[in-house]
Enzyme design. Sequence first.
Site, short mmCIF file in Angstrom:
data_model
loop_
_atom_site.label_atom_id
_atom_site.label_comp_id
_atom_site.label_asym_id
_atom_site.label_seq_id
_atom_site.Cartn_x
_atom_site.Cartn_y
_atom_site.Cartn_z
N CYS A 86 0.83 -1.20 0.00
CA CYS A 86 0.00 0.00 0.00
C CYS A 86 0.87 1.26 0.00
O CYS A 86 1.43 1.59 -1.03
CB CYS A 86 -1.00 -0.04 1.15
SG CYS A 86 -2.37 1.07 0.87
N HIS A 177 -2.74 -5.37 1.47
CA HIS A 177 -1.99 -5.62 2.71
C HIS A 177 -1.90 -7.11 3.03
O HIS A 177 -2.66 -7.61 3.87
CB HIS A 177 -2.69 -4.94 3.90
CG HIS A 177 -2.63 -3.46 3.88
ND1 HIS A 177 -1.64 -2.73 4.51
CD2 HIS A 177 -3.46 -2.54 3.32
CE1 HIS A 177 -1.85 -1.45 4.34
NE2 HIS A 177 -2.95 -1.30 3.62
N GLU A 179 0.08 -8.52 4.90
CA GLU A 179 0.48 -8.66 6.31
C GLU A 179 -0.73 -8.71 7.24
O GLU A 179 -0.59 -9.02 8.42
CB GLU A 179 1.43 -7.50 6.70
CG GLU A 179 0.81 -6.11 6.83
CD GLU A 179 0.59 -5.38 5.50
OE1 GLU A 179 0.65 -6.03 4.43
OE2 GLU A 179 0.31 -4.16 5.55
#
Length: 194
Positions: A86, A177, A179
Site C-alpha cells: 500500500c 496488505h 500482512e
Amino acid sequence: MVDKNIEKTGAPLVGVLSIQGDYDAHIKTLRKLGVSYKNVRDGEDLDKITHLIIPGGESTTIRIVSQAEGYWDKLVDFDRPVMGTCMGSILMAREIENPSREGWGMMDITIRRNAYGRQINSFTEYGKIDMSDKPFEMVFIRAPKIVRIGYGVQPIAWLNDEIVGARSGNKIALTFHPELTGNPVFHELLLNSR
Ligand code: GLN
C-alpha cells in the site's frame, strides 16, 4: 553498503521501516516465519539489512521524514530486495499521482494515491495471484492503483483484472496488505529474492 557480518553469514536480516504505519503486522508475519528482522528508523539501519519492507501507512509522512532525516536518496539507490505494501508501493514507484510527485523510482510504475474514492475507502476482496490457483484474500485501505507499468515490470496480482501487485527484479509492490490476512507467500517471495 551491506554490513560485512551479513555478507559473511548470508543469513537474512529483514528491515521493516518503522516510522509510522502497520509495521508491527509485518513483524508478526516475519516472526511466524522465524526470520530475523530489524526495525529501520534511520539511514544507518538501512546499511545493516539484507531485505526491506515498507509497510502501509501515510506516504506523505514517510516522504517528509525520510527527506528531513536525509535517507531519501539512500532509498532511491537501494539495490537489495524490497517489498512495499500500500503506502510502500506508492513510495517505490517512479511516478505518483494525486498529487503528482516523484517516488524512489525502485520500479518503473505510475501509481495513483487514494484511487478507490472517498466512499469506498477500505474493503476486503478475493483476487488472483500468479503464485497460486486459489483466490487470495486482499485488504485494501485507502488504497492506490497501479495505472501504468513500464519495461521489465511483471504483474503478479490482480483484482477484477486490474493489476494490484507487480514485480521488477528484486522489487515487489502490492497495493493491498498481505500482512493483515496471515498468508505469508509474499513475505516468502521477498525472502527468496536476491
Ligand atoms: N492512502 C495512503 C497514502 O497515500 C496509503 C494507505 C495505506 O497505506 N493503507 O499514503
